[in-house]
Design a protein around this motif. Structure first.
Motif, short mmCIF file in Angstrom:
data_model
loop_
_atom_site.label_atom_id
_atom_site.label_comp_id
_atom_site.label_asym_id
_atom_site.label_seq_id
_atom_site.Cartn_x
_atom_site.Cartn_y
_atom_site.Cartn_z
N ASP A 1 0.86 -1.18 0.00
CA ASP A 1 0.00 0.00 0.00
C ASP A 1 0.90 1.24 0.00
OD1 ASP A 1 -1.76 2.07 0.42
OD2 ASP A 1 -2.71 1.18 2.18
N ARG B 1 2.93 8.00 3.68
CA ARG B 1 2.58 8.65 4.95
C ARG B 1 3.58 8.29 6.05
NH1 ARG B 1 -2.61 7.42 3.32
NH2 ARG B 1 -2.73 5.57 4.63
N LYS C 1 7.77 10.45 -1.66
CA LYS C 1 6.54 11.08 -2.14
C LYS C 1 6.67 11.52 -3.59
CE LYS C 1 4.16 13.73 0.64
NZ LYS C 1 3.65 14.87 1.44
N ASP D 1 0.28 4.38 -0.55
CA ASP D 1 -0.25 5.53 0.20
C ASP D 1 0.24 5.50 1.65
OD1 ASP D 1 -1.79 6.80 -1.84
OD2 ASP D 1 -3.37 5.32 -1.56
N THR D 2 0.13 4.34 2.25
CA THR D 2 0.57 4.18 3.64
C THR D 2 2.07 4.35 3.76
OG1 THR D 2 -1.26 2.65 4.06
CG2 THR D 2 0.58 2.57 5.61
N LYS E 1 2.14 7.54 -10.07
CA LYS E 1 0.69 7.46 -9.91
C LYS E 1 -0.05 8.31 -10.95
CE LYS E 1 -2.97 7.74 -6.59
NZ LYS E 1 -3.42 8.04 -5.28
N TYR F 1 6.35 8.52 -5.79
CA TYR F 1 4.97 8.05 -5.74
C TYR F 1 4.10 8.82 -6.73
CZ TYR F 1 0.27 7.42 -3.84
OH TYR F 1 -1.08 7.16 -3.68
N TYR F 2 4.22 10.14 -6.74
CA TYR F 2 3.38 10.94 -7.64
C TYR F 2 3.81 10.84 -9.10
CZ TYR F 2 0.90 12.69 -3.65
OH TYR F 2 0.12 12.77 -2.52
#
Length: 112
Positions: A11, A17, A23, A13-14, A30, A26-27
């Protein structure tokens, strides 16, 4: 232009965080998200994928396996497939390597 297709069973997202996944990366990854449920949640795909893998292995190993025995189909439908599609592919390949018949037989499957 370069496109990257990535897959994970985590996951993200987790993880972002919690600070254990970057981050910015991730973007970048995504842009388009495709959710694919595990094989155990889409049992209708098991036999379809098995037949595809049989065809691939027929070509690769010079075999003429026509399909699965009814017992093998039943066993495969009942199995939980914790290794998902990779495990299914390996099970089919192993069975095809071990069989000299036109159908892959149940005792060729390491699912018992």
């Amino acid at each position: 232009m370069l496109r990257i297709i990535a897959a994970t069973n985590k996951d993200l997202d987790t993880l972002v965080r919690e600070g254990t996944f970057r981050k910015d990366l991730y973007y970048r990854l995504k842009v388009v998200v495709i959710e694919m449920p595990p094989l155990r949640e889409r049992p209708e795909d098991i036999l379809l994928l098995s037949n595809l893998f049989i065809e691939e292995n027929n070509r690769e190993h010079g075999k003429n396996v026509k399909g699965l025995t009814p017992e093998s189909r039943k066993l495969m439908a009942q199995y939980h497939w914790p290794g998902n599609v990779r495990e299914l592919r390996n099970v089919v390949e192993r069975a095809m390597i071990l069989t000299d018949q036109e159908t892959s037989i149940m005792n060729s499957f390491p699912l018992n």
